[in-house]
Design a protein around this motif. Sequence first.
Motif, mmCIF file in Angstrom:
data_model
loop_
_atom_site.group_PDB
_atom_site.id
_atom_site.type_symbol
_atom_site.label_atom_id
_atom_site.label_comp_id
_atom_site.label_asym_id
_atom_site.label_seq_id
_atom_site.Cartn_x
_atom_site.Cartn_y
_atom_site.Cartn_z
ATOM 1 N N VAL A 102 0.833 -1.204 0.000
ATOM 2 C CA VAL A 102 0.000 0.000 0.000
ATOM 3 C C VAL A 102 0.870 1.258 0.000
ATOM 4 C CG1 VAL A 102 -1.861 1.236 1.171
ATOM 5 C CG2 VAL A 102 -1.802 -1.265 1.209
ATOM 6 N N LEU A 103 1.973 1.227 0.737
ATOM 7 C CA LEU A 103 2.865 2.390 0.785
ATOM 8 C C LEU A 103 3.478 2.695 -0.576
ATOM 9 C CD1 LEU A 103 4.673 1.795 4.206
ATOM 10 C CD2 LEU A 103 3.037 3.618 3.649
ATOM 11 N N VAL A 104 3.758 1.658 -1.353
ATOM 12 C CA VAL A 104 4.282 1.879 -2.712
ATOM 13 C C VAL A 104 3.288 2.712 -3.516
ATOM 14 C CG1 VAL A 104 4.789 0.747 -4.910
ATOM 15 C CG2 VAL A 104 5.775 -0.151 -2.804
ATOM 16 N N ALA A 105 2.007 2.375 -3.415
ATOM 17 C CA ALA A 105 0.978 3.126 -4.145
ATOM 18 C C ALA A 105 0.863 4.555 -3.622
ATOM 19 C CB ALA A 105 -0.366 2.415 -4.033
ATOM 20 N N VAL A 130 2.607 10.163 7.982
ATOM 21 C CA VAL A 130 1.266 10.408 7.437
ATOM 22 C C VAL A 130 0.890 9.309 6.451
ATOM 23 C CG1 VAL A 130 -0.078 11.953 5.940
ATOM 24 C CG2 VAL A 130 1.331 12.900 7.785
ATOM 25 N N LYS A 131 1.843 8.906 5.606
ATOM 26 C CA LYS A 131 1.572 7.844 4.641
ATOM 27 C C LYS A 131 1.228 6.528 5.335
ATOM 28 C CE LYS A 131 4.710 9.606 1.073
ATOM 29 N NZ LYS A 131 6.039 9.428 0.449
ATOM 30 N N ARG A 136 -2.622 2.298 6.875
ATOM 31 C CA ARG A 136 -3.262 1.473 7.900
ATOM 32 C C ARG A 136 -4.769 1.735 7.971
ATOM 33 N NH1 ARG A 136 0.185 -1.432 10.938
ATOM 34 N NH2 ARG A 136 2.407 -0.871 10.872
ATOM 35 N N ARG A 137 -5.176 2.971 7.716
ATOM 36 C CA ARG A 137 -6.608 3.293 7.688
ATOM 37 C C ARG A 137 -7.312 2.502 6.581
ATOM 38 N NH1 ARG A 137 -10.400 6.395 5.180
ATOM 39 N NH2 ARG A 137 -8.928 7.057 3.559
ATOM 40 N N LEU A 138 -6.688 2.430 5.419
ATOM 41 C CA LEU A 138 -7.254 1.675 4.306
ATOM 42 C C LEU A 138 -7.311 0.184 4.624
ATOM 43 C CD1 LEU A 138 -5.487 3.464 1.314
ATOM 44 C CD2 LEU A 138 -7.937 3.517 1.831
ATOM 45 N N GLU A 146 -4.748 -6.591 10.436
ATOM 46 C CA GLU A 146 -3.996 -7.572 11.231
ATOM 47 C C GLU A 146 -2.978 -8.333 10.382
ATOM 48 O OE1 GLU A 146 -6.647 -10.091 13.360
ATOM 49 O OE2 GLU A 146 -7.494 -8.448 14.560
ATOM 50 N N LYS A 147 -3.036 -8.147 9.070
ATOM 51 C CA LYS A 147 -2.081 -8.801 8.162
ATOM 52 C C LYS A 147 -1.041 -7.810 7.640
ATOM 53 C CE LYS A 147 -4.226 -12.858 8.107
ATOM 54 N NZ LYS A 147 -4.809 -13.452 6.910
ATOM 55 N N ALA A 148 -0.915 -6.662 8.276
ATOM 56 C CA ALA A 148 -0.061 -5.591 7.753
ATOM 57 C C ALA A 148 1.382 -6.032 7.526
ATOM 58 C CB ALA A 148 -0.090 -4.379 8.693
ATOM 59 N N THR A 149 1.910 -6.868 8.406
ATOM 60 C CA THR A 149 3.310 -7.292 8.284
ATOM 61 C C THR A 149 3.466 -8.617 7.530
ATOM 62 O OG1 THR A 149 3.221 -8.402 10.443
ATOM 63 C CG2 THR A 149 3.933 -6.083 10.410
ATOM 64 N N THR A 150 2.355 -9.184 7.085
ATOM 65 C CA THR A 150 2.392 -10.453 6.347
ATOM 66 C C THR A 150 2.825 -10.219 4.908
ATOM 67 O OG1 THR A 150 0.580 -11.313 7.701
ATOM 68 C CG2 THR A 150 1.000 -12.435 5.601
#
Length: 257
Positions: A102-105, A130-131, A136-138, A146-150
């Motif tokens: 998501v951060l890449v986008a 901020v990014k 994380r909001r998205l 809960e899968k953010a680091t997966t």
Amino acid sequence: MPLLEVKHLTKNFGGLTAVSNVNITLDKNELVGLIGPNGAGKTTLFNLLTGVYVPSSGDVLFEDQTVQRLNGLKPYKIAKLGLSRTFQNIRLFQDLSVLENVLVALNTTKEQGTITGILRLPSFFKDEEVKEEEARRLLVIFDLDEKATTLASNLSYGEQRRLEIVRALATQPKLLFLDEPAAGMNPQETAELTELIKRIQKEFDLTILLIEHDMSLVMDVCERIYVLEYGQLIAEGLPEEIKANPRVIKAYLGGEL
């Protein structure tokens, strides 16, 4: 003015005409379906609208503050104007985490200056913070927090489909093209996706053009539907009208929609 206007769009590949004289309009905040049998030219049309292919003839006009002619623009320039898409075949960065995808986008829309980045000035770290908050909001909206680091490669198929939509939304589009988002999903996942598409159209103030073979999803979420066959539009109308259209029924080999 409509948000997107497609005028007499044609694409030839040698002696083959893949898309022929197609006219489409999309108004702001509409959710419109694009259906047709396999090989009808649906994905080719998406590729023309997003800069993957250059039209042989016709125009693609995008109206925001001013009218932009999209013909011949590179995909990244079209994305910067506010048009984003998902793909029929998932195209995630499989070796990056969910959050990193998501951060890449987000980095394509919220860029820091070169000097700020090189010197790691305070504004650089504030921007990165901020990014990450936005990413994380998205992910919360799509039940992926809960899968953010997966790693993306370790997600289930349905989760990967959702992540691809999150990544498209992270570019802050005004118009979102969804290319068969329910492909490969089981009935439960498709039902959840149906509700999610309705939600993101409202919450993100979006216009959506949807290619999909799952007719229950299309008939449930779409306000209008275009039908392609052999690269030509054969019908356009409300879901009820499309269901009853004899030419559409014939295009689907006599089957019921």
